[in-house]
Scaffold this motif. Structure first.
Motif, short mmCIF file in Angstrom:
data_model
loop_
_atom_site.label_atom_id
_atom_site.label_comp_id
_atom_site.label_asym_id
_atom_site.label_seq_id
_atom_site.Cartn_x
_atom_site.Cartn_y
_atom_site.Cartn_z
N THR A 35 0.81 -1.22 0.00
CA THR A 35 0.00 0.00 0.00
C THR A 35 0.85 1.27 0.00
N ASP A 36 2.13 1.14 0.27
CA ASP A 36 3.00 2.32 0.34
C ASP A 36 3.60 2.69 -1.01
N TYR A 37 3.37 1.88 -2.05
CA TYR A 37 3.93 2.14 -3.36
C TYR A 37 2.95 2.91 -4.24
N THR A 38 3.50 3.54 -5.27
CA THR A 38 2.69 4.12 -6.34
C THR A 38 3.18 3.54 -7.66
N TRP A 39 2.33 3.65 -8.68
CA TRP A 39 2.65 3.16 -10.00
C TRP A 39 2.40 4.27 -11.02
N LEU A 40 3.22 4.31 -12.04
CA LEU A 40 3.05 5.25 -13.13
C LEU A 40 2.70 4.45 -14.39
N ASP A 41 1.42 4.43 -14.71
CA ASP A 41 0.92 3.74 -15.91
C ASP A 41 1.43 2.31 -16.03
N GLY A 42 1.42 1.61 -14.90
CA GLY A 42 1.77 0.20 -14.91
C GLY A 42 3.16 -0.12 -14.42
N SER A 43 4.00 0.86 -14.22
CA SER A 43 5.35 0.63 -13.72
C SER A 43 5.48 1.18 -12.31
N VAL A 44 6.22 0.46 -11.46
CA VAL A 44 6.42 0.92 -10.09
C VAL A 44 7.17 2.24 -10.10
N SER A 45 6.67 3.19 -9.35
CA SER A 45 7.26 4.53 -9.28
C SER A 45 8.21 4.62 -8.09
N ASN A 46 9.11 5.59 -8.14
CA ASN A 46 9.99 5.84 -7.00
C ASN A 46 9.36 6.77 -5.98
N VAL A 47 8.13 7.22 -6.23
CA VAL A 47 7.45 8.15 -5.34
C VAL A 47 6.59 7.37 -4.36
N PRO A 48 6.84 7.46 -3.05
CA PRO A 48 5.98 6.77 -2.09
C PRO A 48 4.61 7.42 -2.04
N VAL A 49 3.65 6.70 -1.51
CA VAL A 49 2.27 7.16 -1.58
C VAL A 49 2.07 8.49 -0.87
N TRP A 50 2.84 8.75 0.18
CA TRP A 50 2.63 9.99 0.93
C TRP A 50 3.26 11.21 0.24
N GLN A 51 3.98 10.98 -0.86
CA GLN A 51 4.55 12.10 -1.61
C GLN A 51 3.92 12.25 -2.99
N MET A 52 2.88 11.48 -3.29
CA MET A 52 2.37 11.46 -4.65
C MET A 52 1.73 12.78 -5.08
N ASP A 53 1.31 13.61 -4.13
CA ASP A 53 0.73 14.90 -4.51
C ASP A 53 1.75 15.83 -5.14
N ASP A 54 3.02 15.55 -4.95
CA ASP A 54 4.06 16.39 -5.53
C ASP A 54 4.38 16.01 -6.98
N ALA A 55 3.82 14.89 -7.45
CA ALA A 55 4.10 14.43 -8.81
C ALA A 55 3.25 15.19 -9.82
N VAL A 56 3.83 15.50 -10.96
CA VAL A 56 3.09 16.14 -12.04
C VAL A 56 2.14 15.14 -12.70
N GLU A 57 2.61 13.89 -12.85
CA GLU A 57 1.82 12.86 -13.52
C GLU A 57 0.72 12.33 -12.59
N SER A 58 -0.27 11.68 -13.19
CA SER A 58 -1.27 10.97 -12.41
C SER A 58 -0.72 9.60 -12.05
N LEU A 59 -0.55 9.34 -10.77
CA LEU A 59 -0.03 8.06 -10.31
C LEU A 59 -1.17 7.18 -9.83
N GLN A 60 -0.96 5.87 -9.92
CA GLN A 60 -1.94 4.93 -9.39
C GLN A 60 -1.43 4.40 -8.05
N TYR A 61 -2.37 4.05 -7.19
CA TYR A 61 -2.01 3.52 -5.88
C TYR A 61 -3.16 2.68 -5.36
N VAL A 62 -2.92 1.96 -4.29
CA VAL A 62 -3.97 1.16 -3.65
C VAL A 62 -4.81 2.10 -2.79
N GLU A 63 -6.05 2.28 -3.13
CA GLU A 63 -6.93 3.16 -2.39
C GLU A 63 -7.64 2.39 -1.28
N ILE A 64 -7.33 2.69 -0.05
CA ILE A 64 -8.01 2.08 1.09
C ILE A 64 -9.35 2.79 1.26
#
Length: 756
Positions: A35-64
């Motif tokens: 649950t702590d990971y994010t994905w960018l269009d199918g690939s694991v991202s280096n951005v943890p879930v708690w920092q995803m708001d800083d990303a320009v792209e739309s990231l996918q994550y596990v929504e609790i």
């Protein structure tokens, strides 16, 4: 008379357990680990879930999506007899507090309880679209207080409810071909080794702007090329590609198939893009050298840990079948919900129940099964038996996870899915006697009346001519169907257990009593006293494999009647589809007919799993062979039953209590000389190794901490002596099966040897 000697030797398990740290691990939030990971269009991202708001792209994550999620973990500890005695969970909305050991959102305090799966969050309702962090520490009787676990982060969904299932985004795995060869001067043929739902990325070079190539993708090869006419719905696509001058990377756009993107189908997410199942790629009209590095197949699947499970034995055919079926679970997961294959991409309960058990058996992953189950509760399909299967799917979900929230949230529709409303004055259920009222259909969420199916396909439809017998062994349909009513009995029995799990004693008692009464009624109606086996219906004397294997699988055969029922089943061989084979294999192992079951698993004719390998598929088929279903596809996981039959039945590892609080170990390896497996569970992996040499039977077993075992061995001699570390131990011979019981085994590692 030979003397049977059994020795149990408890060993230190450092060599068998890789988790060395004294801290809980494998943390699950609402049954999902990462649950702590994010994905960018199918690939694991280096951005943890708690920092995803800083990303320009739309990231996918596990929504609790639950305001009150559940937590789970694997209890640390290598010593024999390691049980958790207490735990403490803290939850915080910031990293500083959680790192310092402060739960500013919730602190459970020290809870004296063995529970380590599906532990409910007990604080105030979580807030939507918020990051949270949690960790846990445990106390065990052998290791004392543990260190804090690593911190696990998760983000809540924009909209929350008291309970909602969560799930991973789909992911992409880049894969290069295993071989690339020039088959003609300007034609290159690439083999990716196995088929997968995916997309193709190519790096090509052109000297001119107007150059073009033709790309052929397919699941089947013929004559060193992609088969242009594979038949059925075995996949083949052709694409033209214009090239730019110079060297460029091209991402092939897969065309939409109007059938598998119709309203009833599950659609691929836009962030992934359309996919096609293919193994082979042929590039026509390209005269330059091409290497494996120039071609990438981006395989799409649900997150999958291929190292979570393992099986190997002395029979190489069975090893190949295991590999085929295990891989099929991963390969067919591209839509994120269990589907029937690429032809339709529609969820069906019959596919889901087999896929569910297979998925549990090969990976420590439970969210896809739950998501599929809850989808099917709202979008049921038409067969009567498959409506009833929802109750079994719900029970397996609870048995393997220990999490009862889905049962509670869906209890009303599960009650309706037992089909009590179709009960006739005979006490049996029927779909043809006018009881399918609008109220009944609404209760099971169906838009149209249901119909009995028995097995699939039937004669006369979907390409089968009348002279072709279909897959139901000539089953004679009557108003009161033996197969449908067997499913009804199993649903009644399990509804009693479900009601008990939800602390509804009146309902539990009612369902249990009804199941007992129904069983007597069933056997009186369908068990032929003269022949000793079951008939298809109340007004026919015809007997099919199906009318007999389901009562055996569901434990319905009266004492003393099993031999004749089994004799009849053996006479019918594999007279069922790949779907029906799941329940045939369950029935054979339920009846302790292990040697015949092994012969069915490894048979090499065209009605066996080895035939799927022989015809060239690397994913399980929809039917045994094209001739049994001319429109079949080559990516149908309901044909992968050995992926669960081998761990559950041949190796004998099945949960006895919810959340694997207790596991049954009952190997039935028959004439195999050895077999070994790692079977994932929510509490950690179970390791089993069995050797069956002349004069000695050896079982090496490792159970994770906090899990009890109940061990059975085959009865190989009338007189037995059991020793545990040299001390004689009493054993119990089972009255109704050729096994001896060793009773309970604590967690840890042990070696059981039996000389005879």
């Amino acid at each position: 008379m030979k003397l049977l000697v059994i020795t149990i030797l408890l060993l230190p398990c450092a060599a068998l357990w890789s988790q060395a740290e004294n801290r809980p691990y494998g943390l699950l939030t609402d049954l999902v680990e990462h649950t702590d990971y994010t994905w960018l269009d199918g690939s694991v991202s280096n951005v943890p879930v708690w920092q995803m708001d800083d990303a320009v792209e739309s990231l996918q994550y596990v929504e609790i999506a639950s305001a009150y999620p559940s937590f789970g973990w694997i209890v640390p500890g290598k010593a024999a007899g390691t049980y958790q005695t207490s735990y403490r969970i803290i939850v915080a909305d910031n990293q500083a507090d959680i790192t310092s050991g402060k739960g500013n959102t919730w602190d459970s305090g020290t809870v004296e309880d063995r529970k380590s799966t599906a532990v409910p969050y007990g604080g105030n309702a979580l807030q939507p679209a918020t990051d949270y962090f949690w960790r846990v520490k445990t106390v065990t009787g052998t290791g004392g207080e543990s260190d804090w676990s690593d911190v696990k982060a998760f983000r809540t969904a924009a909209k929350l409810s008291d309970y909602a299932a969560c799930f991973y985004p789909q992911v992409k795995s880049p894969e290069h071909p295993v071989s690339v060869a020039a088959v003609e001067p300007s034609t290159v043929f690439a083999d990716f080794g196995k088929a997968a739902f995916g997309q193709l990325v190519m790096t090509l070079t052109s000297d001119a702007e107007k150059d073009s190539v033709v790309i052929h993708l397919g699941e089947q090869a013929a004559g060193g090329k992609v088969d242009r006419h594979p038949g059925g719905t075995i996949r083949y696509h052709r694409y033209a590609l214009g090239l730019l001058k110079g060297t460029h990377t091209y991402h092939l756009k897969i065309a939409r198939d109007r059938r598998n993107t119709a309203p009833a189908a599950v659609l691929i997410p836009a962030y992934i893009g359309e996919v096609l199942p293919f193994r082979y790629c042929e590039i026509e009209g390209y005269g330059r050298p091409l290497t494996a590095r120039d071609l990438v197949r981006e395989s799409v699947h649900y997150p999958f840990d291929g190292s979570a499970s393992f099986f190997e034995c002395s029979n190489d055919t069975l090893n190949q079948i295991w590999d085929l079926c295990k891989y099929s679970v991963k390969a067919t997961s591209a839509l994120g919900i269990y589907i029937d294959g690429d032809r339709e991409r529609i969820p069906y309960e019959a596919d889901a129940i087999i896929n569910q058990l297979c998925h549990y058996s090969v990976d420590r992953e439970y969210s896809m099964a739950r998501r599929s189950h809850e989808y099917l509760l709202e979008h049921p399909t038409w067969p009567t038996e498959w409506i009833l299967q929802s109750v079994l799917i719900a029970w397996y979900d609870y048995l393997y996870t220990g999490d009862s929230r889905s049962l509670k949230a869906r209890y009303d529709v599960l009650q309706a899915r037992s089909l009590m409303q179709l009960r006739e004055k005979t006490g049996l259920i029927s779909t043809t006697t006018g009881l399918q009222t609008p109220e009944f259909l609404a209760s099971i969420r169906s838009k149209a009346p249901v119909r009995d199916i028995v097995d699939w396909p039937h004669t006369g439809i979907l390409g089968l001519n009348k002279h072709e017998g279909g897959e139901a062994d000539g089953f004679v349909f009557t108003d009161y169907n033996a197969v449908t009513n067997a499913w009804h009995y199993e649903a009644l029995k399990l509804m009693g257990r479900i009601a008990g799990a939800l602390n509804l004693p009146a309902d539990a008692s009612s369902y249990s009593k009804e199941a007992a009464l129904f069983l007597a009624r069933y056997n009186k109606t369908f068990l032929n006293a003269k022949t000793g086996h079951y008939v298809d219906g109340d007004t026919t004397t015809h007997a099919s494999l199906h009318a007999n294997m389901f009562p055996v699988a569901f434990g319905m055969v009266p004492p003393g009647r099993m031999p004749k029922v089994l004799d009849f089943m053996r006479s019918r061989r594999m007279a069922c589809s790949v779907y029906g084979s799941q329940f045939l294999m369950d029935a054979l192992y339920e009846a302790s007919d292990a040697e015949y079951a092994l012969s069915m698993l490894t048979k090499s004719d065209d009605r066996g799993w080895y035939n799927m390998i022989r015809v060239g598929s690397t994913v399980s088929l929809e039917a045994w062979d094209n001739k049994y279903k001319p429109n079949q596809d080559w990516n149908h996981v309901w044909g992968a039953a050995p992926a669960n039959v081998i761990p559950r039945k041949l190796m004998g590892v099945e949960p006895l209590l919810p959340g694997f609080d207790k596991v049954r170990i009952k190997p039935q390896i028959a004439s195999l000389s050895w077999a070994k497996a790692v079977i994932p569970t929510i509490k950690g992996p179970v390791h089993v190794e069995v050797e069956n040499k002349k004069g000695e039977y050896r079982l090496q077993l490792t159970l994770p901490a906090n899990m009890d075992g109940e061990v059975y061995l085959p009865l190989l001699s009338k007189t037995c002596e059991v020793k545990n570390n040299g001390i004689p131990q009493k054993i119990t011979r089972l009255k109704d099966a050729p096994f001896i019981s060793l009773g309970n085994i604590p967690p840890g590692a042990c070696i059981i040897t039996m000389t005879y």
